[in-house]
Design a protein around this motif. Structure first.
Motif, short mmCIF file in Angstrom:
data_model
loop_
_atom_site.label_atom_id
_atom_site.label_comp_id
_atom_site.label_asym_id
_atom_site.label_seq_id
_atom_site.Cartn_x
_atom_site.Cartn_y
_atom_site.Cartn_z
N GLN A 107 0.40 -0.99 0.13
CA GLN A 107 -0.11 0.44 -0.10
C GLN A 107 1.19 1.74 0.19
N GLN A 108 1.71 1.47 0.76
CA GLN A 108 2.57 2.44 0.57
C GLN A 108 3.38 2.71 -0.47
N ALA A 109 3.88 1.50 -1.05
CA ALA A 109 4.70 1.49 -2.36
C ALA A 109 3.38 1.79 -3.26
N ILE A 110 2.24 1.99 -3.58
CA ILE A 110 1.00 2.47 -4.35
C ILE A 110 0.66 4.02 -3.80
N GLU A 111 1.11 4.14 -2.49
CA GLU A 111 0.70 5.37 -2.82
C GLU A 111 1.93 6.74 -3.60
N GLN A 112 3.68 5.73 -2.77
CA GLN A 112 4.98 6.42 -3.47
C GLN A 112 4.31 7.07 -5.20
N LYS A 113 4.13 5.77 -5.51
CA LYS A 113 4.14 5.93 -6.96
C LYS A 113 3.75 7.04 -7.54
N LEU A 114 2.22 7.26 -6.86
CA LEU A 114 0.52 7.66 -7.45
C LEU A 114 1.33 8.87 -7.77
N HIS A 115 1.76 9.39 -6.00
CA HIS A 115 2.44 11.20 -5.79
C HIS A 115 3.35 11.94 -6.58
N GLN A 116 4.16 9.76 -6.40
CA GLN A 116 5.35 11.00 -7.22
C GLN A 116 4.84 11.77 -9.47
N ALA A 117 3.84 10.49 -9.38
CA ALA A 117 3.46 10.15 -11.00
C ALA A 117 2.04 11.48 -10.84
N PHE A 118 1.62 11.84 -10.15
CA PHE A 118 0.48 12.76 -10.18
C PHE A 118 0.77 14.22 -9.38
N HIS A 119 1.00 14.00 -8.36
CA HIS A 119 1.26 15.06 -7.65
C HIS A 119 -0.79 15.88 -7.34
#
Length: 66
Positions: free
Chosen positions: A3-15
């Protein structure tokens, strides 16, 4: 951890202005404590004027399944 990895990737990609990642694995026939099924709600200016399928494709590019 997933879940943390998903959140991190989405934050980085889409702000995102809003991000909600929910582990829904407990609603499926998987062992307790599994991280295999997630519901994601992401709101971002990146998606402005994009069709739904285009938004899904962008998320799927960041979070490939397998």
């Amino acid at each position: 951890m997933i879940q943390q990895a998903i959140e991190q990737k989405l934050h980085q990609a889409f702000h995102p202005t809003h991000l909600d990642v929910r582990n829904e694995s407990n609603m499926h026939n998987v062992p307790p404590g599994s991280e295999s099924h997630f519901k994601v709600i992401v709101v971002s200016d990146v998606f402005a004027n994009e069709r739904l399928i285009s938004r899904h494709r962008k998320v799927n590019t960041v979070l490939p399944t397998s």
